[in-house]
Design a protein around this motif. Structure first.
Motif, short mmCIF file in Angstrom:
data_model
loop_
_atom_site.label_atom_id
_atom_site.label_comp_id
_atom_site.label_asym_id
_atom_site.label_seq_id
_atom_site.Cartn_x
_atom_site.Cartn_y
_atom_site.Cartn_z
N LEU B 218 0.84 -1.21 0.00
CA LEU B 218 0.00 0.00 0.00
C LEU B 218 0.87 1.25 0.00
O LEU B 218 0.59 2.21 -0.73
CB LEU B 218 -0.92 0.01 1.22
CG LEU B 218 -2.08 -0.99 1.20
CD1 LEU B 218 -2.81 -0.97 2.53
CD2 LEU B 218 -3.05 -0.67 0.07
N PHE B 220 3.84 1.45 -1.15
CA PHE B 220 4.48 1.52 -2.46
C PHE B 220 3.54 2.17 -3.48
O PHE B 220 3.95 2.88 -4.38
CB PHE B 220 4.88 0.12 -2.92
CG PHE B 220 5.46 0.08 -4.31
CD1 PHE B 220 6.74 0.54 -4.56
CD2 PHE B 220 4.72 -0.43 -5.37
CE1 PHE B 220 7.27 0.51 -5.83
CE2 PHE B 220 5.25 -0.47 -6.65
CZ PHE B 220 6.53 0.00 -6.88
N LEU B 221 2.24 1.93 -3.32
CA LEU B 221 1.27 2.54 -4.23
C LEU B 221 1.00 4.00 -3.84
O LEU B 221 0.32 4.72 -4.56
CB LEU B 221 -0.06 1.78 -4.20
CG LEU B 221 -0.07 0.37 -4.77
CD1 LEU B 221 -1.44 -0.25 -4.61
CD2 LEU B 221 0.33 0.37 -6.23
N GLY B 222 1.53 4.44 -2.68
CA GLY B 222 1.27 5.80 -2.22
C GLY B 222 -0.04 5.91 -1.46
O GLY B 222 -0.56 6.99 -1.26
#
Lengths: 323, 280
Positions: B218, B220-222
């Motif tokens: 999560l 990493f997805l921002g």
């Protein structure tokens, strides 16, 4: 069998229905509505916002919204994407192919290499090779797919220039290139994403196959086969492995959600034009009808996969039908 | 002997369990104590000349493009990741135990309703459950993130505990307690819960690894841990654009995730074999 099948299908439909309701509730857990979020990002005229609210039915009470949503799902209409301005259905349809290609390649790797390694481990139980393979596969299982993807892209793509690291097709390849050249191009683009997804998931297949085969190898008929003087290779593959393949069916049902979820990150890293990168982009762009559409499709895939797994079981093992 | 203590002792005798426990302990200690001695993970000592420095004595893991020390970011990120994982898993396991015991012991419509909910929730991949909420909610605060991860993680545990409760309900000692007039609360807390402690401990340990991967994904997805708080996933996201100039910026947080998840899973595996030797 018919009664059993009818019961099982009803159960699948109920599960999917509850899942749809659950998704709707989750979506509304957040404070405000999706459009109030959008307003912060771009300047919008109040009249324009009211119009958009009406289009997405956000100006209506929640039970009406839910009714409209359910009606849409039943008709197979998932609404409009806010970000793309296209029907969600169109977007999903254009992205499912690449995801199935990537998922299919990964499953193929898992079910060939993974099963073979699992069998080797079971046969050499407790040996150094068995322990090394377990450790390696557990390390793969603990690795975040997006990180492994970046490392492989850096090493194989950027340092060594062996394989392409972004997209599904080379932009330089002419669209009228021969069929074989285009397939080879897609294949080259497929290697790294499929390898990444396989490395982080193969531990499951290996462990399952190892345990299943060990279970069978304990049975007396294996001893009988060996006593008859059948070569060990035939005992393992013809006598034992066939029966140890059975529990592996369950794996297939477990794979699909993992492939869809795992693909979110791998597709992001490798810019693979599939459902995963579509879902991630939609969540980042606050495009809630599109997030909903991808989640619905994922849930549908999972419910269908588990139904098919159970049917396969029932066909192969009559005992299941009578429980 | 207490079955939980017994299981812990047995998994300590298992080389996997010992390796996992030692590694996990070392990582947790490093994350707890490390940031006290390391430079501020948000500090930018100088603007240009300390950007993207390769690992050295002064910066063992190098620096990133904002000249921040990566070792202290990894350590502080570890605090965040471990805290999020522990709290979220604690919530999941508590919810799972509560729902499972209620469904399994009450039975009837309560059981049927809860199990339909669990079936449906398990049909939606957990990441998508979270994406659904996070897509509408802008930049969730950390406590909400922990609650969301915890609330989306109890379904498997709930089903497991329900099965245990169904089995235990028929045991003679539970029957005896009922015949003696024990009320439901006493039966649940005195007889059922202690006997599900083993499987719950296994679910919690394996859950920590899952949640660390999930939170990293999560972030990493921002959509996970809010900036500028360092998190392992967020650091890998930052490092995406530094693949050419400073590959170490992404290597170290990734290795930290692998080590942590691997040790949690090793320990969890050993614990599972100790609780239920049939699977070994």
């Amino acid at each position: 069998m018919t009664a059993w099948l009818a019961r099982r299908i009803t159960q699948a439909v109920v599960t999917f229905g509850v899942a749809v309701a659950l998704m709707f509730v989750l979506m509304r857990l957040a404070p405000g509505d999706p459009l109030s979020r959008m307003q912060e990002d771009r300047m919008m005229d109040p009249a324009e916002i009211a119009k958009t609210r009406a289009i997405f039915k956000l100006d209506q009470p929640i039970h009406r919204q839910f009714a409209a949503f359910v009606k849409g799902v039943l008709r197979g209409d998932l609404g409009l994407s806010i970000e793309h301005g296209l029907p969600v259905n169109t977007l999903l349809a254009s992205r499912i192919g690449p995801t199935l290609l990537l998922g299919g390649a990964t499953i193929l790797l898992n079910f060939t290499l993974g099963l073979w390694l699992g069998v080797r481990q079971a046969v050499r139980r407790g040996s150094r090779e068995d322990r090394t393979l377990t450790a390696l596969s557990l390390a793969g299982y603990a690795t975040p797919s997006f990180w492994l993807g970046l490392v492989l892209a850096w090493l194989v793509g950027i340092k060594l220039h062996w394989l392409p690291v972004a997209g599904m097709q080379s932009p330089l390849l002419a669209p009228d290139a021969p069929w074989l050249a285009r397939a080879a191009d897609i294949g080259a683009h497929l290697v790294l994403p499929a390898l990444t997804l396989s490395i982080v998931t193969i531990a499951g297949t290996m462990r399952y196959q190892r345990a299943a085969l060990l279970e069978v190898l304990r049975l007396p008929y294996i001893g009988t086969a060996r006593a008859k003087g059948i070569p060990e290779r035939a005992v393992i593959w013809r006598h034992a492995w066939r029966n140890a393949l059975f529990p592996v069916i369950t794996l297939f049902g477990l794979w699909l959600p993992l492939l869809v979820t795992g693909a979110v990150f791998v597709e992001m890293v490798f810019a693979w034009p599939g459902l995963g990168s579509l879902a991630a982009g939609a969540a980042l762009g606050r495009d809630y009808p599109l997030v909903m559409g991808t989640a619905l499709l994922a849930a549908g895939l999972v419910v269908t996969a588990s139904l098919l797994t159970d049917v396969a079981y029932a066909l192969l093992d009559p005992r299941v039908r009578y429980t | 002997m207490n079955p939980v203590v017994d299981a812990l002792a047995r998994s300590w005798r298992d080389p996997r369990g010992r390796a996992g426990a030692i590694m996990l302990g070392a990582i947790a200690a490093g994350a707890a104590v490390g940031p006290i001695f390391l430079p501020d993970p948000l500090a930018q000592p100088c603007v240009l000349e300390c950007r993207n420095l390769a690992p050295s004595w002064a910066h063992p893991f190098g620096t990133d493009d904002l000249s921040r020390d990566i070792l202290s970011r990894v350590a502080t990120g570890g605090r965040i990741s471990l805290a999020v994982a522990t709290l979220a898993v604690g919530l999941s396991v508590t919810l799972g135990a509560a729902m499972g015991l209620v469904a399994g012991y009450w039975g009837g419509t309560v059981d049927a309703g809860l199990m339909r909910l669990v079936d449906a929730a398990l049909a939606i991949p957990r990441l998508f459950l979270l994406l659904l909420v996070l897509a509408v909610w802008d930049q969730v605060p950390m406590p909400v993130l922990i609650v969301l991860i915890g609330v989306t993680g109890w379904f498997g545990t709930g089903r497991l505990v329900r099965g245990e409760a169904l089995r235990l309900r028929e045991e003679s000692y539970v029957r005896a307690a009922e015949a003696l007039g024990a009320n439901r609360r006493r039966i649940i807390f005195r007889h059922l819960l202690p006997n599900t402690a083993g499987p719950l401990l296994v679910a919690a340990t394996l859950g920590v690894g899952d949640v660390i991967l999930l939170e990293a994904g999560l972030s990493f997805l921002g959509l996970g841990v809010p900036l500028p708080t360092p998190s392992w996933g967020g650091m890998i996201l930052d490092a995406k654009s530094l693949l050419f100039t400073a590959p170490w910026a992404g290597i170290f947080p990734g290795l930290a995730i692998v080590m942590t998840v691997l040790s949690a899973n090793l320990f969890g595996d050993a614990l599972r074999d100790a609780v239920d030797p049939r699977g070994a």
